[in-house]
Design a protein around this motif. Structure first.
Motif, PDB file in Angstrom:
ATOM      1  N   GLU A   1      10.648   1.311  -3.496  1.00  0.00           N
ATOM      2  CA  GLU A   1      10.232   0.540  -2.331  1.00  0.00           C
ATOM      3  C   GLU A   1       8.735   0.697  -2.163  1.00  0.00           C
ATOM      4  O   GLU A   1       8.118   1.556  -2.799  1.00  0.00           O
ATOM      5  CB  GLU A   1      10.980   1.044  -1.094  1.00  0.00           C
ATOM      6  CG  GLU A   1      12.482   0.879  -1.200  1.00  0.00           C
ATOM      7  CD  GLU A   1      13.239   1.591  -0.078  1.00  0.00           C
ATOM      8  OE1 GLU A   1      12.578   2.215   0.783  1.00  0.00           O
ATOM      9  OE2 GLU A   1      14.472   1.536  -0.096  1.00  0.00           O
ATOM     10  N   THR A   2       8.138  -0.083  -1.290  1.00  0.00           N
ATOM     11  CA  THR A   2       6.713  -0.004  -1.045  1.00  0.00           C
ATOM     12  C   THR A   2       6.310   1.430  -0.722  1.00  0.00           C
ATOM     13  O   THR A   2       6.933   2.075   0.116  1.00  0.00           O
ATOM     14  CB  THR A   2       6.323  -0.934   0.125  1.00  0.00           C
ATOM     15  OG1 THR A   2       6.704  -2.259  -0.211  1.00  0.00           O
ATOM     16  CG2 THR A   2       4.826  -0.876   0.396  1.00  0.00           C
ATOM     17  N   GLY A   3       5.280   1.905  -1.397  1.00  0.00           N
ATOM     18  CA  GLY A   3       4.764   3.241  -1.125  1.00  0.00           C
ATOM     19  C   GLY A   3       5.376   4.348  -1.943  1.00  0.00           C
ATOM     20  O   GLY A   3       4.912   5.478  -1.900  1.00  0.00           O
TER      21      GLY A   3
ATOM     22  N   SER B   1       8.466  -8.345  -7.512  1.00  0.00           N
ATOM     23  CA  SER B   1       7.816  -7.102  -7.108  1.00  0.00           C
ATOM     24  C   SER B   1       6.467  -6.967  -7.785  1.00  0.00           C
ATOM     25  O   SER B   1       6.192  -7.615  -8.788  1.00  0.00           O
ATOM     26  CB  SER B   1       8.695  -5.905  -7.459  1.00  0.00           C
ATOM     27  OG  SER B   1       8.919  -5.859  -8.851  1.00  0.00           O
TER      28      SER B   1
ATOM     29  N   SER C   1      -2.082   7.867  -2.328  1.00  0.00           N
ATOM     30  CA  SER C   1      -2.153   6.400  -2.435  1.00  0.00           C
ATOM     31  C   SER C   1      -3.599   5.938  -2.519  1.00  0.00           C
ATOM     32  O   SER C   1      -3.939   5.053  -3.317  1.00  0.00           O
ATOM     33  CB  SER C   1      -1.478   5.749  -1.231  1.00  0.00           C
ATOM     34  OG  SER C   1      -0.111   6.052  -1.221  1.00  0.00           O
TER      35      SER C   1
END
Length: 196
Positions: free
Chosen positions: A11-13, A33, A80
Motif C-alpha cells: 500500500e502507499t508508504g 500502481s 521516505s
C-alpha cells in the motif's frame, strides 16, 4: 510483492527491502500502481562493512503502521524523504551527485539498522536458505529462457533435481505463487511487452 517466502500487497508508504540473492517478484494483478525502485551495488555502502553480515531484517517489508510513537513516525518519514532525495539526485545529476547518493544510501541503511527489527543469522540455517535460493534462481532463469516452450511441472522439478511433490511445495513456499501461475504470469508479461 514477494520476497523469498514473504508475500504482501503493498500500500502507499510501504517499503520493501531485497538483499543480494533474495528472490523477489511483483504482480499487480490488474491493479494500477506506481512504485519507486532503488537498486544499488552493496559496495556503495562499503559492504560488508556498511551492512553487517551477521544480521538481517526480521521482515523485508517496512509498513507505515510501524510508526506507533512520534519518534517512529519521524524515522518512517525520514526513510521516505531519503528515498525521494535519492531519486531527485539521480534524476538531476548535478555536480557531485554521486557523493550525495552514497551519503544518502548510508543514512538510509543506518536508520534501518538502528530502528527496525533485526535477527541474528544462524549460519547453518542460512547455508540451507542460500542453497534453496540458488536452486530457485536457476529454476527461474530456466523458466525465463524457456517460457515459450511447453514446460511441465515435472520438467522444472527435474531442473531443480527434486521430486514433483517436493518441488511443487518448494516453489510455492519461495515464490508465493504456484508453478502454473508463475509460468502463466511470465508468458502474459512477455506478450504484453511485445504490444507496448
Amino acid at each position: 510483492m514477494g520476497i523469498n517466502s514473504e508475500t504482501k500487497v503493498l500500500e502507499t508508504g510501504v517499503m520493501a527491502i531485497c538483499s543480494s540473492g533474495d528472490i523477489h517478484y511483483y504482480d499487480s494483478k490488474d491493479s494500477s500502481s506506481k512504485i519507486m525502485l532503488i537498486i544499488f551495488n552493496p559496495s556503495l555502502i562499503g559492504f560488508p562493512g556498511g551492512w553487517p553480515l551477521n544480521v538481517r531484517l526480521t521482515l523485508p517489508f517496512i509498513e507505515k503502521r510501524f510508526a506507533t510513537r512520534s519518534e517512529d513516525e519521524d524515522i518512517n518519514n525520514r526513510l521516505s524523504a531519503v528515498m525521494l532525495e535519492l531519486m531527485r539526485e539521480y534524476n538531476q545529476k548535478l555536480e557531485y551527485h554521486e557523493q550525495l547518493i552514497i551519503g544518502l544510501l548510508h543514512e538510509w541503511s543506518g536508520l534501518i539498522l538502528r530502528h527496525l527489527p533485526l535477527e541474528k543469522i544462524n549460519p547453518q540455517k542460512d547455508k540451507r536458505r542460500i542453497t534453496n535460493m540458488k536452486i530457485m534462481q536457476e529454476v527461474l532463469e530456466y523458466l525465463d529462457l524457456n517460457y515459450m516452450h511447453a514446460i511441465t511441472l515435472a520438467d522444472a522439478a527435474r531442473q531443480a533435481n527434486m521430486s514433483l511433490f517436493y518441488f511443487s511445495r518448494f516453489f510455492k513456499s519461495i515464490s508465493g505463487m504456484s508453478y502454473i501461475a508463475y509460468l502463466s504470469n511470465i508468458r502474459i508479461n512477455q506478450v504484453s511487452a511485445r504490444f507496448i
